[in-house]
Design a protein around this motif. Sequence first.
Motif, short mmCIF file in Angstrom:
data_model
loop_
_atom_site.label_atom_id
_atom_site.label_comp_id
_atom_site.label_asym_id
_atom_site.label_seq_id
_atom_site.Cartn_x
_atom_site.Cartn_y
_atom_site.Cartn_z
N GLU A 14 -20.75 11.69 2.21
CA GLU A 14 -21.95 10.90 2.48
C GLU A 14 -22.69 11.64 3.58
O GLU A 14 -22.26 11.64 4.73
CB GLU A 14 -21.58 9.48 2.89
N GLY A 15 -23.78 12.29 3.20
CA GLY A 15 -24.44 13.20 4.14
C GLY A 15 -23.54 14.41 4.31
O GLY A 15 -23.20 15.08 3.35
N SER A 16 -23.11 14.64 5.51
CA SER A 16 -22.19 15.75 5.76
C SER A 16 -20.80 15.26 6.14
O SER A 16 -19.96 16.03 6.59
CB SER A 16 -22.75 16.64 6.87
N VAL A 17 -20.54 13.96 5.96
CA VAL A 17 -19.29 13.35 6.41
C VAL A 17 -18.44 12.93 5.21
O VAL A 17 -18.93 12.28 4.28
CB VAL A 17 -19.58 12.12 7.30
N TRP A 18 -17.16 13.28 5.24
CA TRP A 18 -16.23 12.87 4.18
C TRP A 18 -15.79 11.43 4.44
O TRP A 18 -15.36 11.09 5.53
CB TRP A 18 -15.00 13.78 4.18
N MET A 19 -15.91 10.60 3.40
CA MET A 19 -15.54 9.19 3.48
C MET A 19 -14.51 8.88 2.40
O MET A 19 -14.62 9.36 1.28
CB MET A 19 -16.78 8.31 3.27
N ALA A 20 -13.53 8.05 2.75
CA ALA A 20 -12.50 7.65 1.79
C ALA A 20 -13.11 6.64 0.81
O ALA A 20 -13.64 5.61 1.21
CB ALA A 20 -11.32 7.03 2.52
N ALA A 21 -13.03 6.96 -0.49
CA ALA A 21 -13.60 6.09 -1.51
C ALA A 21 -12.52 5.35 -2.32
O ALA A 21 -12.80 4.29 -2.88
CB ALA A 21 -14.47 6.91 -2.46
N TYR A 22 -11.33 5.91 -2.35
CA TYR A 22 -10.24 5.33 -3.13
C TYR A 22 -8.93 5.81 -2.53
O TYR A 22 -8.84 6.95 -2.05
CB TYR A 22 -10.32 5.79 -4.59
N ALA A 23 -7.92 4.95 -2.53
CA ALA A 23 -6.61 5.36 -2.03
C ALA A 23 -5.50 4.65 -2.79
O ALA A 23 -5.66 3.53 -3.26
CB ALA A 23 -6.49 5.07 -0.53
N GLU A 24 -4.42 5.37 -2.89
CA GLU A 24 -3.18 4.76 -3.38
C GLU A 24 -2.02 5.38 -2.62
O GLU A 24 -2.12 6.48 -2.10
CB GLU A 24 -3.03 4.89 -4.89
N TRP A 25 -0.95 4.66 -2.54
CA TRP A 25 0.22 5.13 -1.82
C TRP A 25 1.46 4.51 -2.44
O TRP A 25 1.41 3.48 -3.08
CB TRP A 25 0.13 4.78 -0.33
N ARG A 26 2.54 5.22 -2.26
CA ARG A 26 3.81 4.70 -2.77
C ARG A 26 4.93 5.29 -1.92
O ARG A 26 4.81 6.39 -1.37
CB ARG A 26 4.02 5.05 -4.24
N GLN A 27 5.99 4.54 -1.82
CA GLN A 27 7.15 5.04 -1.09
C GLN A 27 7.84 6.07 -1.98
O GLN A 27 7.92 5.89 -3.21
CB GLN A 27 8.10 3.89 -0.77
N VAL A 28 8.29 7.16 -1.38
CA VAL A 28 8.98 8.21 -2.11
C VAL A 28 10.30 8.51 -1.44
O VAL A 28 10.50 8.20 -0.27
CB VAL A 28 8.12 9.51 -2.21
N GLY A 29 11.18 9.12 -2.21
CA GLY A 29 12.46 9.56 -1.67
C GLY A 29 12.35 10.94 -1.05
O GLY A 29 11.39 11.68 -1.30
N LEU A 30 13.33 11.30 -0.29
CA LEU A 30 13.37 12.60 0.37
C LEU A 30 13.23 13.73 -0.65
O LEU A 30 12.54 14.72 -0.41
CB LEU A 30 14.69 12.73 1.14
N ASP A 31 13.84 13.56 -1.83
CA ASP A 31 13.79 14.59 -2.86
C ASP A 31 12.42 14.73 -3.52
O ASP A 31 12.15 15.71 -4.21
CB ASP A 31 14.86 14.34 -3.91
N GLU A 32 11.52 13.77 -3.30
CA GLU A 32 10.18 13.82 -3.89
C GLU A 32 9.14 14.44 -2.97
O GLU A 32 8.00 14.67 -3.39
CB GLU A 32 9.72 12.41 -4.26
N LEU A 33 9.49 14.70 -1.72
CA LEU A 33 8.53 15.25 -0.76
C LEU A 33 8.12 16.66 -1.15
O LEU A 33 8.89 17.40 -1.77
CB LEU A 33 9.14 15.28 0.65
N PHE A 34 6.89 17.04 -0.77
CA PHE A 34 6.45 18.42 -0.94
C PHE A 34 7.43 19.33 -0.20
O PHE A 34 7.98 18.93 0.84
CB PHE A 34 5.06 18.64 -0.34
N PRO A 35 7.64 20.56 -0.67
CA PRO A 35 8.53 21.47 0.06
C PRO A 35 8.13 21.67 1.52
O PRO A 35 8.98 21.68 2.41
CB PRO A 35 8.41 22.78 -0.72
#
Length: 185
Positions: free
Chosen positions: A151-172
């Motif tokens: 929006e203009g020159s500023v990044w704004m959050a338009a949508y979000a989702e989240w979920r709990q993950v296990g240790l084995d699902e984390l990014f390396p």
Amino acid sequence: MSAGRPRPGSPARPNISKGKFVGAIVCALVGFFLVSCGKVSEEQRLIDRFKSMTDLAEAEDAAAIMEVFSDEYEDFEGRDKAATEGMIQNYFATYRGIVLHVLGVLVTDLQAEEASLEADVTFSSGAAQALRRLVRFAGEYYRIEIRWVKEGSVWMAAYAEWRQVGLDELFPESRDKLQKILPIN
């Protein structure tokens, strides 16, 4: 008259050595050079924007968090901006001493006016945070996905989702950072 003495009637100059003066000039020039040549990439701006949101959450500043959300914001459960603010206020009332550690962050689908960001974070609060090293508890792991719009020159959050993950699902890279925060097996 000596070059180091003030003239009669003139205000006294602070006692700054030539070495300190030259050092200050060099630092100013280096700083100017870094600022003018080191433009921050859009990817880094998004990452910084996300990290600032986690800092605001730790400070329990719901109003400032909401300033990052677009007026058209909606989450994966259909909450709009106002309902999300209520949810955040409820978290702050429920969990004291919120601590978030941003682990891995990945910016995808970066375009001129929109982008996506995925991040792994750990969440802990209060006594769990104080005791985490004793009991080797790093908190809960979450994968957060945010769709950003410019929006203009500023990044704004338009949508979000989240979920709990296990240790084995984390990014390396998340596991690597988590190892530095709290040794894991």
